[in-house]
Design an enzyme around this catalytic site. Structure first.
Site, PDB file in Angstrom:
ATOM      1  N   SER A 128       0.838  -1.199   0.000  1.00  0.00           N
ATOM      2  CA  SER A 128       0.000   0.000   0.000  1.00  0.00           C
ATOM      3  C   SER A 128       0.873   1.248   0.000  1.00  0.00           C
ATOM      4  O   SER A 128       1.975   1.249   0.566  1.00  0.00           O
ATOM      5  CB  SER A 128      -0.844  -0.035   1.280  1.00  0.00           C
ATOM      6  N   TYR A 153      -1.833  -1.243  10.925  1.00  0.00           N
ATOM      7  CA  TYR A 153      -2.062  -1.783   9.576  1.00  0.00           C
ATOM      8  C   TYR A 153      -0.891  -1.400   8.661  1.00  0.00           C
ATOM      9  O   TYR A 153      -0.314  -2.250   7.972  1.00  0.00           O
ATOM     10  CB  TYR A 153      -3.382  -1.253   8.986  1.00  0.00           C
ATOM     11  N   LYS A 157       2.272  -3.703   6.619  1.00  0.00           N
ATOM     12  CA  LYS A 157       2.700  -3.674   5.206  1.00  0.00           C
ATOM     13  C   LYS A 157       4.205  -3.409   5.133  1.00  0.00           C
ATOM     14  O   LYS A 157       4.911  -4.031   4.337  1.00  0.00           O
ATOM     15  CB  LYS A 157       1.908  -2.619   4.428  1.00  0.00           C
TER      16      LYS A 157
END
Ligand code: NAD
Ligand code: WQD
Length: 340
Positions: A128, A153, A157
């Site tokens: 992302s 989150y 990544k």
């Protein structure tokens, strides 16, 4: 020639389902793994309707090595694994960090372990633009350094990318795709995004407000240092994102090296503000939208959009859909799932 077999994890989710469609339509033999924790079975039905082929679906968890091994043994050998399965809600990750670290990291580790065990070499990972935070330079290229992750989150990544780069030294070939803001739905309106509960993301919040499920959209701040004061993002049509995976997979299969790790931005290169997006949505779909200006959302990045030139030159990929296409398809999908 027999079709190449591809494993798609998280294929009952938003981006995985669109990618499964593009893969099947390109002639690949696709197996989907999903634990259905964050998905809606309508997407699996939609894949079948669009492609006219039954979906090979295996319900199970990517952290479950025994389950994965069975799928690899019965459905393989896979030419490539496309790993979408993860939790993705930024706010929830702040509330429940361990849930996110446990699921997102362990599923990736288990999957790569089973790939190595079964001799599968090629892997595509869903990352992302969140890994960049607020970049110093915009458009942001793949060479930009990571900033401190704004959420657990985002940290999953960044950590997954690090793990995968390390793992690629063990004769695994990996491409990491850093998605910008995926929006829209399949032009057939047979698959699209189905957020669980209140949407976190802008476009589903807009479509749910326009359709009457939500009363009002709040624009999170109009005092940013941008032309109209609202934040700027790079919104990419989900079908363009899906085709980037097909191109990345084919590029990876052409590589001769046994160790390979490369990262690509997947974005349009065009920055759009929140107010611009709202106005385009209203104009393209000829609908009203009830919205108000509210305060800033904590952790929001002021302005980010991609430099997609690496994907364009190496993968031969470019976004084809416009922002208007995305907003039209998002609206058609919303009306379809509300039966309007
Ligand atoms: P989604 O929630 O629609 O799909 C994810 C799917 O993975 C769901 O169907 C869920 O049931 C499944 N899943 C989750 N954990 C699992 C596990 N342990 N085992 C098996 N299945 C599991 O999300 P999406 O928008 O399609 O996102 C796909 C990937 O792209 C994710 O890795 C996400 O982090 C990443 N990503 C998404 C966005 C976005 O805005 N949608 C942006 C950048 C990156
Ligand atoms: C877009 C813009 C908001 C909702 C998130 C994740 C990121 C990635 C993509 C997975 C922002 C504004 C939003 C609303 C608003 N996901 N907004 N009112 O924040 O760019 O990125 O999704 O990897 O990691 O952080 O996307 O859609 O939430 O917001 O004004 O009700 O819309 O402030 O400027 P974001 P978003």
């Amino acid at each position: 020639m027999k079709a190449k077999k591809i494993l798609v994890t998280g294929g009952a989710g938003y981006i995985g389902a669109h990618t499964a469609v593009e893969l099947i339509n390109a002639g690949y033999d696709v197996a989907i793994v999903d634990n259905l924790s964050r998905s809606d079975k309508r997407l699996l039905e939609g894949i079948e309707k669009i492609t006219g082929k039954p979906v090979k679906f295996f319900e199970g968890d990517c952290r479950d090595r025994n389950f994965l091994l069975k799928v690899f043994q019965s459905e393989g050998p896979f030419s490539c694994v496309l790993h979408f399965a993860a939790y993705k809600a930024v706010g929830e990750s702040v509330e429940k960090p361990l849930l996110y670290y446990e699921n997102n990291l362990n599923s990736t580790i288990a999957l790569v372990e089973i790939m190595i065990k079964c001799g599968v070499t090629d892997f595509i990972f869903s990352s992302s633009c969140t890994v960049y935070g607020q970049p110093d330079q915009i458009p942001v290229s793949e060479a930009a350094p990571f900033k401190k992750a704004e959420s657990p989150y985002g940290a999953t990544k960044q950590m997954s990318e690090r793990i995968l780069e390390d793992v690629s030294r063990n004769n695994i070939r990996i491409i990491t795709l850093r998605y910008f803001n995926p929006i829209g739905a399949h032009p057939s309106a047979l698959i699209g995004e189905i957020p669980l509960g209140t949407p976190n993301n802008l476009v589903p919040f807009i479509t749910q407000t326009a359709v009457g499920v939500r009363e009002k959209l709040t624009v999170f701040g109009n005092d940013y240092n941008t032309a109209d004061g609202t934040c700027i993002r790079d919104y990419i049509h989900v079908v363009d994102l899906a085709t980037a995976h097909v191109k990345a997979m084919e590029y990876l299969s052409q590589q001769r090296e046994t160790k390979f790790y490369e990262v690509f931005n997947v974005g349009t290169g065009i920055g759009v503000s929140v107010l611009e997006l709202i106005n385009r949505f209203k104009a393209v779909n000829n609908v009203e939208l009830n919205y108000e200006i509210g305060s800033r959302r904590s952790g929001d990045i002021e302005k980010v959009f991609a430099d997609p030139s690496k994907a364009m030159s190496s993968l031969g990929w470019a976004a084809k859909f416009t922002i208007d296409d995305s907003l039209l398809h998002a609206w058609q999908w919303e009306k379809k799932i509300r039966d309007k």
